[in-house]
Design a protein around this motif. Structure first.
Motif, PDB file in Angstrom:
ATOM      1  N   THR A   7       0.861  -1.186   0.000  1.00  0.00           N
ATOM      2  CA  THR A   7       0.000   0.000   0.000  1.00  0.00           C
ATOM      3  C   THR A   7       0.896   1.235   0.000  1.00  0.00           C
ATOM      4  O   THR A   7       1.945   1.258   0.630  1.00  0.00           O
ATOM      5  CB  THR A   7      -0.934   0.039   1.221  1.00  0.00           C
ATOM      6  N   GLY A   8       0.472   2.250  -0.738  1.00  0.00           N
ATOM      7  CA  GLY A   8       1.312   3.432  -0.830  1.00  0.00           C
ATOM      8  C   GLY A   8       2.558   3.191  -1.656  1.00  0.00           C
ATOM      9  O   GLY A   8       3.574   3.870  -1.465  1.00  0.00           O
ATOM     10  N   GLY A   9       2.488   2.268  -2.597  1.00  0.00           N
ATOM     11  CA  GLY A   9       3.660   1.941  -3.405  1.00  0.00           C
ATOM     12  C   GLY A   9       4.076   3.023  -4.376  1.00  0.00           C
ATOM     13  O   GLY A   9       5.133   2.903  -5.000  1.00  0.00           O
ATOM     14  N   SER A  10       3.289   4.090  -4.504  1.00  0.00           N
ATOM     15  CA  SER A  10       3.650   5.199  -5.386  1.00  0.00           C
ATOM     16  C   SER A  10       4.424   6.300  -4.675  1.00  0.00           C
ATOM     17  O   SER A  10       4.899   7.242  -5.323  1.00  0.00           O
ATOM     18  CB  SER A  10       2.381   5.796  -6.030  1.00  0.00           C
ATOM     19  N   GLY A  11       4.555   6.218  -3.341  1.00  0.00           N
ATOM     20  CA  GLY A  11       5.237   7.254  -2.577  1.00  0.00           C
ATOM     21  C   GLY A  11       6.750   7.110  -2.599  1.00  0.00           C
ATOM     22  O   GLY A  11       7.304   6.190  -3.225  1.00  0.00           O
ATOM     23  N   LYS A  12       7.424   8.008  -1.915  1.00  0.00           N
ATOM     24  CA  LYS A  12       8.892   8.021  -1.917  1.00  0.00           C
ATOM     25  C   LYS A  12       9.460   6.696  -1.415  1.00  0.00           C
ATOM     26  O   LYS A  12      10.286   6.058  -2.091  1.00  0.00           O
ATOM     27  CB  LYS A  12       9.412   9.185  -1.062  1.00  0.00           C
ATOM     28  N   LEU A  13       9.043   6.275  -0.241  1.00  0.00           N
ATOM     29  CA  LEU A  13       9.500   4.992   0.278  1.00  0.00           C
ATOM     30  C   LEU A  13       8.869   3.841  -0.498  1.00  0.00           C
ATOM     31  O   LEU A  13       9.526   2.833  -0.784  1.00  0.00           O
ATOM     32  CB  LEU A  13       9.157   4.879   1.762  1.00  0.00           C
ATOM     33  N   GLY A  14       7.597   3.977  -0.855  1.00  0.00           N
ATOM     34  CA  GLY A  14       6.896   2.912  -1.553  1.00  0.00           C
ATOM     35  C   GLY A  14       7.567   2.525  -2.855  1.00  0.00           C
ATOM     36  O   GLY A  14       7.676   1.335  -3.186  1.00  0.00           O
ATOM     37  N   ARG A  15       8.022   3.505  -3.627  1.00  0.00           N
ATOM     38  CA  ARG A  15       8.681   3.205  -4.909  1.00  0.00           C
ATOM     39  C   ARG A  15       9.955   2.394  -4.689  1.00  0.00           C
ATOM     40  O   ARG A  15      10.249   1.453  -5.434  1.00  0.00           O
ATOM     41  CB  ARG A  15       8.995   4.499  -5.664  1.00  0.00           C
ATOM     42  N   ALA A  16      10.707   2.748  -3.648  1.00  0.00           N
ATOM     43  CA  ALA A  16      11.936   2.002  -3.351  1.00  0.00           C
ATOM     44  C   ALA A  16      11.619   0.589  -2.893  1.00  0.00           C
ATOM     45  O   ALA A  16      12.324  -0.364  -3.239  1.00  0.00           O
ATOM     46  CB  ALA A  16      12.753   2.743  -2.290  1.00  0.00           C
ATOM     47  N   VAL A  17      10.556   0.442  -2.094  1.00  0.00           N
ATOM     48  CA  VAL A  17      10.162  -0.884  -1.624  1.00  0.00           C
ATOM     49  C   VAL A  17       9.711  -1.754  -2.790  1.00  0.00           C
ATOM     50  O   VAL A  17      10.111  -2.922  -2.909  1.00  0.00           O
ATOM     51  CB  VAL A  17       9.055  -0.767  -0.556  1.00  0.00           C
ATOM     52  N   VAL A  18       8.864  -1.208  -3.660  1.00  0.00           N
ATOM     53  CA  VAL A  18       8.421  -1.971  -4.824  1.00  0.00           C
ATOM     54  C   VAL A  18       9.617  -2.418  -5.651  1.00  0.00           C
ATOM     55  O   VAL A  18       9.716  -3.591  -6.054  1.00  0.00           O
ATOM     56  CB  VAL A  18       7.441  -1.135  -5.675  1.00  0.00           C
ATOM     57  N   ALA A  19      10.547  -1.508  -5.919  1.00  0.00           N
ATOM     58  CA  ALA A  19      11.721  -1.851  -6.726  1.00  0.00           C
ATOM     59  C   ALA A  19      12.533  -2.967  -6.075  1.00  0.00           C
ATOM     60  O   ALA A  19      12.966  -3.909  -6.757  1.00  0.00           O
ATOM     61  CB  ALA A  19      12.581  -0.613  -6.942  1.00  0.00           C
ATOM     62  N   ARG A  20      12.731  -2.869  -4.765  1.00  0.00           N
ATOM     63  CA  ARG A  20      13.525  -3.885  -4.073  1.00  0.00           C
ATOM     64  C   ARG A  20      12.830  -5.249  -4.135  1.00  0.00           C
ATOM     65  O   ARG A  20      13.473  -6.274  -4.416  1.00  0.00           O
ATOM     66  CB  ARG A  20      13.747  -3.458  -2.621  1.00  0.00           C
ATOM     67  N   LEU A  21      11.538  -5.291  -3.868  1.00  0.00           N
ATOM     68  CA  LEU A  21      10.832  -6.571  -3.840  1.00  0.00           C
ATOM     69  C   LEU A  21      10.752  -7.195  -5.233  1.00  0.00           C
ATOM     70  O   LEU A  21      10.883  -8.412  -5.380  1.00  0.00           O
ATOM     71  CB  LEU A  21       9.441  -6.381  -3.245  1.00  0.00           C
ATOM     72  N   VAL A  22      10.543  -6.378  -6.250  1.00  0.00           N
ATOM     73  CA  VAL A  22      10.545  -6.894  -7.617  1.00  0.00           C
ATOM     74  C   VAL A  22      11.921  -7.449  -7.963  1.00  0.00           C
ATOM     75  O   VAL A  22      12.041  -8.546  -8.531  1.00  0.00           O
ATOM     76  CB  VAL A  22      10.115  -5.796  -8.612  1.00  0.00           C
ATOM     77  N   ASP A  23      12.974  -6.701  -7.634  1.00  0.00           N
ATOM     78  CA  ASP A  23      14.334  -7.166  -7.907  1.00  0.00           C
ATOM     79  C   ASP A  23      14.660  -8.453  -7.157  1.00  0.00           C
ATOM     80  O   ASP A  23      15.465  -9.264  -7.625  1.00  0.00           O
ATOM     81  CB  ASP A  23      15.351  -6.083  -7.552  1.00  0.00           C
ATOM     82  N   ASP A  24      14.031  -8.634  -5.995  1.00  0.00           N
ATOM     83  CA  ASP A  24      14.254  -9.859  -5.217  1.00  0.00           C
ATOM     84  C   ASP A  24      13.464 -11.049  -5.762  1.00  0.00           C
ATOM     85  O   ASP A  24      13.575 -12.157  -5.234  1.00  0.00           O
ATOM     86  CB  ASP A  24      13.867  -9.629  -3.746  1.00  0.00           C
ATOM     87  N   GLY A  25      12.645 -10.813  -6.778  1.00  0.00           N
ATOM     88  CA  GLY A  25      11.930 -11.909  -7.406  1.00  0.00           C
ATOM     89  C   GLY A  25      10.499 -12.098  -6.964  1.00  0.00           C
ATOM     90  O   GLY A  25       9.856 -13.084  -7.335  1.00  0.00           O
ATOM     91  N   HIS A  26       9.968 -11.168  -6.191  1.00  0.00           N
ATOM     92  CA  HIS A  26       8.578 -11.274  -5.740  1.00  0.00           C
ATOM     93  C   HIS A  26       7.631 -10.702  -6.794  1.00  0.00           C
ATOM     94  O   HIS A  26       7.999  -9.841  -7.594  1.00  0.00           O
ATOM     95  CB  HIS A  26       8.381 -10.524  -4.428  1.00  0.00           C
TER      96      HIS A  26
END
Length: 290
Positions: A7-26
Motif C-alpha cells: 500500500t502506498g507503493g507510489s510514494g517516496k518509500l513505496g517506490r523504493a520498496v516496490v523496486a527492491r521486492l521486484v528485484d528480489d523476485g517477488h
C-alpha cells in the motif's frame, strides 16, 4: 516467489520498496490512489479509508491476481502538519485498521507496516529531551502529535491482532525521515544551525535502506508483533555525534561511547534481529550532487 501487496507503493518509500521486492523476485501489486511514475508492478487504485475496497483488493482483483501472501502497509498522510490534526489521525488510524482487518479476513499471516520515529517522543528539543541517547525501542512511546498518536495506537492495535491470531506476524518499522539522493544537496546547510534538525536527533533513512529493512522484515517474519527503529547509520551533520549530544542535550545520559557520526536513533535491535545494515549515506554522494 511471493505475491506481496504494497500500500502506498507510489510514494517516496513505496517506490523504493516496490523496486527492491521486484528485484528480489517477488510478484508485487501496488495499492494506492495514484499510479507510480515508476511502473515496476501492477497498480490497483484503492481507497484504504473504505473497508470494502481494502478487503476486496487483498482477496483478489479479476484476472490480475487471486490472492495475496503478505502485505507491506506504507500508505498514510506521511507527517504531522500537512492537514488538520483530526484529518491526519482519522485517515491514518482508520486506513491501518482496514488493512490489518482485511489481511486477517483474507487469511494473510505476514504484515509489515510503517510505524514512525515520531513515537519515540519527537519533536525533541531542550524542553522535551529524549530519556537517554541513543534512543531505542526499550521505553514506552511518547506521542507528541496526532500523527504520532495514530502510529502509537497502530502498534498497540497490531499487538491485539496478534493476540487474536497466534499465527499472525506483524512487524512495525519506525522509519526515520525518508530521503532520496536528490535530497542530500541540502544536508551541508544543516551544519550552520544544529537546532534545525534537533527534532529527530539529526536522523534520516535512505529510501533504498528503508526498502532493505522491509525485505528483511518479510524474510524474518515470525508469529507475534515486534517493532524496530530504522535509520541511517550516521547523522545529517558533519559535527560528531558526541559533540551534538553534549552541546544540545547536556543533561541527557549517553549510555555508551558514540562513533564519530553514529546515529542517535539506535538501530542495534534491527541489526541484531533483522540483519539490517544501512548501505547508503549522504556522505557517499559526489559533492556536485549535494
Amino acid at each position: 516467489m511471493t505475491r506481496i501487496a504494497v500500500t502506498g507503493g507510489s510514494g517516496k518509500l513505496g517506490r523504493a520498496v516496490v523496486a527492491r521486492l521486484v528485484d528480489d523476485g517477488h510478484e508485487v501489486v501496488n495499492l494506492d490512489q495514484v499510479a507510480s511514475p515508476e511502473a515496476r508492478c501492477p497498480f490497483v487504485r484503492v481507497d484504504l479509508s473504505d473497508y470494502g475496497q481494502t478487503v476486496a483488493a487483498l482477496l483478489g482483483v479479476d484476472d490480475r491476481y487471486d490472492h495475496i501472501d503478505a502485505v507491506v502497509h506504507l500508505a498514510a498522510i506521511p507527517a504531522p502538519g500537512l492537514t488538520t490534526n483530526e484529518a491526519t489521525f482519522g485517515n491514518n488510524i482508520l486506513s491501518t485498521y482496514h488493512v490489518f482487518a482485511a489481511a486477517r479476513a483474507a487469511g494473510i499471516k505476514t504484515v509489515v507496516w510503517a510505524s514512525s520515529e515520531t513515537v519515540l517522543g519527537l519533536p525533541f528539543d531542550a524542553q522535551a529531551p529524549p530519556p537517554y541517547l541513543p534512543v531505542d525501542e526499550e521505553y514506552h512511546p511518547r506521542p507528541n502529535s496526532s500523527y504520532s498518536l495514530a502510529k502509537t495506537l497502530e502498534e498497540e492495535m497490531a499487538g491485539q491482532f496478534c493476540r487474536w491470531d497466534p499465527e499472525l506476524s506483524m512487524t512495525g518499522l519506525r522509519f526515520s525521515n525518508v530521503m532520496e539522493p536528490a535530497d542530500y544537496s541540502a544536508f551541508p546547510g544543516y551544519d550552520d544551525d544544529p537546532s534545525h534538525r534537533i527534532w529527530n536527533l539529526w536522523g534520516y533513512i535512505d529510501a533504498r535502506d528503508g526498502a532493505q529493512a522491509v525485505a528483511l522484515a518479510l524474510a524474518a517474519a515470525r508469529p507475534g508483533v515486534d517493532v524496530f527503529i530504522i535509520a541511517a547509520a550516521d547523522t545529517v551533520m558533519s559535527r560528531s555525534s558526541a559533540d551534538l549530544a553534549e552541546s544540545m542535550f547536556p543533561d541527557v545520559p549517553v549510555t555508551r561511547p558514540l562513533g564519530t557520526h553514529e546515529t542517535l536513533l539506535g538501530i542495534d535491535k534491527a541489526r541484531r534481529i533483522l540483519g539490517f545494515e544501512p548501505a547508503h549515506s549522504w556522505r557517499d554522494q559526489p559533492s556536485e550532487a549535494r
